[in-house]
Design a protein around this motif. Structure first.
Motif, PDB file in Angstrom:
ATOM      1  N   ALA A 128       1.169  -1.042  -0.055  1.00 36.97           N
ATOM      2  CA  ALA A 128       0.180  -0.255   0.065  1.00 36.97           C
ATOM      3  C   ALA A 128       0.520   1.102   0.505  1.00 36.97           C
ATOM      4  N   SER A 129       0.090   2.675  -0.427  1.00 40.37           N
ATOM      5  CA  SER A 129       0.938   3.516  -0.869  1.00 40.37           C
ATOM      6  C   SER A 129       1.205   4.126   0.722  1.00 40.37           C
ATOM      7  N   GLY A 130       3.217   3.745   1.132  1.00 42.13           N
ATOM      8  CA  GLY A 130       4.012   4.490   2.193  1.00 42.13           C
ATOM      9  C   GLY A 130       4.202   3.268   2.847  1.00 42.13           C
ATOM     10  N   GLN A 131       3.838   1.752   2.400  1.00 43.12           N
ATOM     11  CA  GLN A 131       4.555   0.957   3.062  1.00 43.12           C
ATOM     12  C   GLN A 131       5.454   0.016   1.788  1.00 43.12           C
ATOM     13  N   VAL A 132       6.536  -1.091   2.774  1.00 38.20           N
ATOM     14  CA  VAL A 132       7.266  -1.757   2.072  1.00 38.20           C
ATOM     15  C   VAL A 132       6.581  -2.992   2.046  1.00 38.20           C
ATOM     16  N   SER A 133       6.821  -3.653   1.035  1.00 36.52           N
ATOM     17  CA  SER A 133       6.740  -5.402   1.304  1.00 36.52           C
ATOM     18  C   SER A 133       7.670  -5.856   0.681  1.00 36.52           C
ATOM     19  N   VAL A 134       8.266  -7.388   1.151  1.00 37.61           N
ATOM     20  CA  VAL A 134       9.376  -8.023   0.498  1.00 37.61           C
ATOM     21  C   VAL A 134       9.367  -9.546   0.516  1.00 37.61           C
ATOM     22  N   ASN A 135       9.059 -10.083  -0.560  1.00 44.12           N
ATOM     23  CA  ASN A 135       8.997 -11.216  -1.049  1.00 44.12           C
ATOM     24  C   ASN A 135      10.114 -11.839  -1.192  1.00 44.12           C
ATOM     25  N   MET A 136      10.545 -13.470  -0.475  1.00 43.96           N
ATOM     26  CA  MET A 136      11.190 -14.134  -0.637  1.00 43.96           C
ATOM     27  C   MET A 136      11.597 -15.244  -1.510  1.00 43.96           C
ATOM     28  N   GLU A 137      12.444 -15.468  -1.936  1.00 43.54           N
ATOM     29  CA  GLU A 137      12.942 -16.179  -3.319  1.00 43.54           C
ATOM     30  C   GLU A 137      14.015 -16.968  -2.737  1.00 43.54           C
ATOM     31  N   ARG A 138      14.605 -18.070  -3.769  1.00 43.93           N
ATOM     32  CA  ARG A 138      15.871 -19.187  -3.240  1.00 43.93           C
ATOM     33  C   ARG A 138      16.027 -19.207  -5.041  1.00 43.93           C
ATOM     34  N   SER A 139      17.944 -19.540  -4.941  1.00 42.29           N
ATOM     35  CA  SER A 139      18.194 -19.903  -5.408  1.00 42.29           C
ATOM     36  C   SER A 139      19.085 -20.827  -5.288  1.00 42.29           C
ATOM     37  N   GLY A 140      19.472 -22.070  -4.889  1.00 48.47           N
ATOM     38  CA  GLY A 140      20.587 -22.334  -4.257  1.00 48.47           C
ATOM     39  C   GLY A 140      20.784 -22.392  -3.291  1.00 48.47           C
ATOM     40  N   THR A 141      21.868 -21.463  -2.619  1.00 48.79           N
ATOM     41  CA  THR A 141      22.227 -20.844  -1.699  1.00 48.79           C
ATOM     42  C   THR A 141      22.206 -19.262  -1.689  1.00 48.79           C
ATOM     43  N   CYS A 142      21.060 -18.263  -2.643  1.00 45.32           N
ATOM     44  CA  CYS A 142      20.880 -17.223  -2.633  1.00 45.32           C
ATOM     45  C   CYS A 142      19.828 -17.038  -2.368  1.00 45.32           C
ATOM     46  N   ALA A 143      19.475 -16.017  -1.593  1.00 49.80           N
ATOM     47  CA  ALA A 143      18.374 -15.403  -1.115  1.00 49.80           C
ATOM     48  C   ALA A 143      18.231 -14.374  -2.364  1.00 49.80           C
ATOM     49  N   ILE A 144      17.004 -14.073  -2.307  1.00 48.58           N
ATOM     50  CA  ILE A 144      16.079 -13.261  -3.607  1.00 48.58           C
ATOM     51  C   ILE A 144      15.355 -12.750  -2.966  1.00 48.58           C
ATOM     52  N   ALA A 145      15.553 -11.305  -2.132  1.00 47.49           N
ATOM     53  CA  ALA A 145      14.236 -10.198  -2.234  1.00 47.49           C
ATOM     54  C   ALA A 145      13.915  -9.237  -2.762  1.00 47.49           C
ATOM     55  N   ARG A 146      12.366  -9.746  -3.458  1.00 53.88           N
ATOM     56  CA  ARG A 146      11.760  -8.454  -3.955  1.00 53.88           C
ATOM     57  C   ARG A 146      11.151  -7.406  -3.068  1.00 53.88           C
ATOM     58  N   ILE A 147      11.237  -6.227  -3.262  1.00 50.56           N
ATOM     59  CA  ILE A 147      11.122  -5.101  -2.635  1.00 50.56           C
ATOM     60  C   ILE A 147      10.221  -4.698  -3.130  1.00 50.56           C
ATOM     61  N   GLY A 176      13.630 -14.442   6.672  1.00 43.57           N
ATOM     62  CA  GLY A 176      14.219 -15.268   4.743  1.00 43.57           C
ATOM     63  C   GLY A 176      15.576 -15.816   4.584  1.00 43.57           C
ATOM     64  N   LEU A 177      16.343 -16.023   5.374  1.00 37.30           N
ATOM     65  CA  LEU A 177      17.161 -15.640   5.211  1.00 37.30           C
ATOM     66  C   LEU A 177      17.995 -17.177   6.027  1.00 37.30           C
ATOM     67  N   VAL A 178      18.376 -18.084   5.968  1.00 37.89           N
ATOM     68  CA  VAL A 178      19.319 -19.431   6.327  1.00 37.89           C
ATOM     69  C   VAL A 178      20.961 -18.898   6.575  1.00 37.89           C
TER      70      VAL A 178
END
Length: 114
Positions: free
Chosen positions: A3-22, A41-43
């Motif tokens: 929503a306006s004024g907010q942030v969301s983060v969707n975490m994904e993985r590719s092997g040992t790489c964490a991807i944070a979609r902001i 979302g990190l390991v």
């Protein structure tokens, strides 16, 4: 979508790489939630973290501070990459000198290729 004024983060993985979609805006009102979303979302065996920022529309200095903290957490031999920055946000990274201390790539594909 955030929503306006907010942030969301969707975490994904590719092997040992964490991807944070902001998505949204990062400012002093939501940096705690922003950082917590990524940290949860990190390991332990993550070798790299990519912040994918094509949907990031704004970041304040508070957001830059969280990104710097994450970059320090992923110092070599680990890898920290920011990708997909809008031109106006990329300019903030250049003015602040963050482009000299963080790896920035234009696309997620470029970041994953490192």
């Amino acid at each position: 979508m955030a929503a306006s004024g907010q942030v969301s983060v969707n975490m994904e993985r590719s092997g040992t790489c964490a991807i944070a979609r902001i998505n949204g805006r990062i400012d002093s009102s939501n940096t705690f939630d922003f950082e917590r979303s990524i940290q949860s979302g990190l390991v332990s065996d993550d070798e790299s973290l990519i912040l994918e920022c094509t949907s990031l529309v704004y970041t304040s200095s508070a957001g830059l501070r969280v990104m710097l903290k994450l970059a320090r957490q992923f110092q070599p031999p680990k890898l920290f990459v920011i990708c997909g920055l809008r031109d106006d946000i990329l300019e903030i990274f250049r003015i602040s000198g963050f482009d000299r201390i963080m790896t920035i790539r234009p696309t997620l594909e470029d970041a994953l290729a490192l």
